[in-house]
Scaffold this active site. Structure first.
Site, PDB file in Angstrom:
ATOM      1  CE1 TYR A   1      -4.149  -1.274  -0.571  1.00  0.00           C
ATOM      2  CE2 TYR A   1      -3.374  -2.969   0.928  1.00  0.00           C
ATOM      3  CZ  TYR A   1      -4.287  -2.516  -0.016  1.00  0.00           C
ATOM      4  OH  TYR A   1      -5.319  -3.332  -0.416  1.00  0.00           O
ATOM      5  CD  GLU A   2       2.695   3.755   3.372  1.00  0.00           C
ATOM      6  OE1 GLU A   2       2.892   4.773   2.677  1.00  0.00           O
ATOM      7  OE2 GLU A   2       1.930   3.750   4.359  1.00  0.00           O
ATOM      8  N   GLY A   3       3.812   1.480  -1.499  1.00  0.00           N
ATOM      9  CA  GLY A   3       4.506   1.537  -2.785  1.00  0.00           C
ATOM     10  C   GLY A   3       5.935   2.012  -2.587  1.00  0.00           C
TER      11      GLY A   3
END
Length: 148
Positions: free
Chosen positions: A14-16
């Site tokens: 989700y942060e990438g």
């Protein structure tokens, strides 16, 4: 407790990964896997040097220690690894202040297996007051991990 592999993968998903600094959805300089500051407490700036994937992963593991400690301090009931990982992901994304004042935490500290905890995760899907699809998906995945 330390964040397990499943929790780490969820956070990375989700942060990438961004090698160069960028502005997050509310305008905060960010780098790597969602880092807004470094272990020495210096804030990320748009002029910071790019990170390699390895450096970003190492930074994430270092930064997670802070959030792991905060979750451990705030949660007063015994929880399992998946619950811990989900809460570290949540806290890494939203900060310990938000987690600390949340109904999510209140419910966990009464009964960590309360099924209404799922809805408490899902309430935290806004950035700057705007519902973001990525946050909606993240909260659902965190809740699923918490109850797995």
């Amino acid at each position: 407790m330390k964040t397990g592999k499943t929790g780490l993968e969820l956070i990375k998903k989700y942060e990438g990964f961004y090698s160069k600094p960028y502005l997050d959805p509310i305008g905060i300089p960010t780098i790597g896997y969602g880092a807004t500051y470094y272990p020495n407490k210096v804030k990320v700036t748009m002029k910071d040097k790019p990170l390699t994937g390895k450096e970003a992963s190492e930074l994430l593991v270092q930064m997670l220690k802070v959030y792991e400690n905060q979750v451990a301090l705030l949660v007063t009931k015994p929880i399992n690894q998946n619950q811990f990982d989900a809460l570290v992901s949540f806290t890494y994304n939203l900060g310990a202040t938000n987690f600390g004042k949340s109904t999510l935490l209140k419910k966990i500290n009464v009964n960590p297996n309360d099924p209404t905890i799922r809805q408490e995760f899902e309430k935290w899907n806004r950035a700057g007051g705007i519902v973001l699809n990525g946050l909606t998906k993240r909260r659902k995945d965190e809740a699923a991990l918490y109850f797995s």
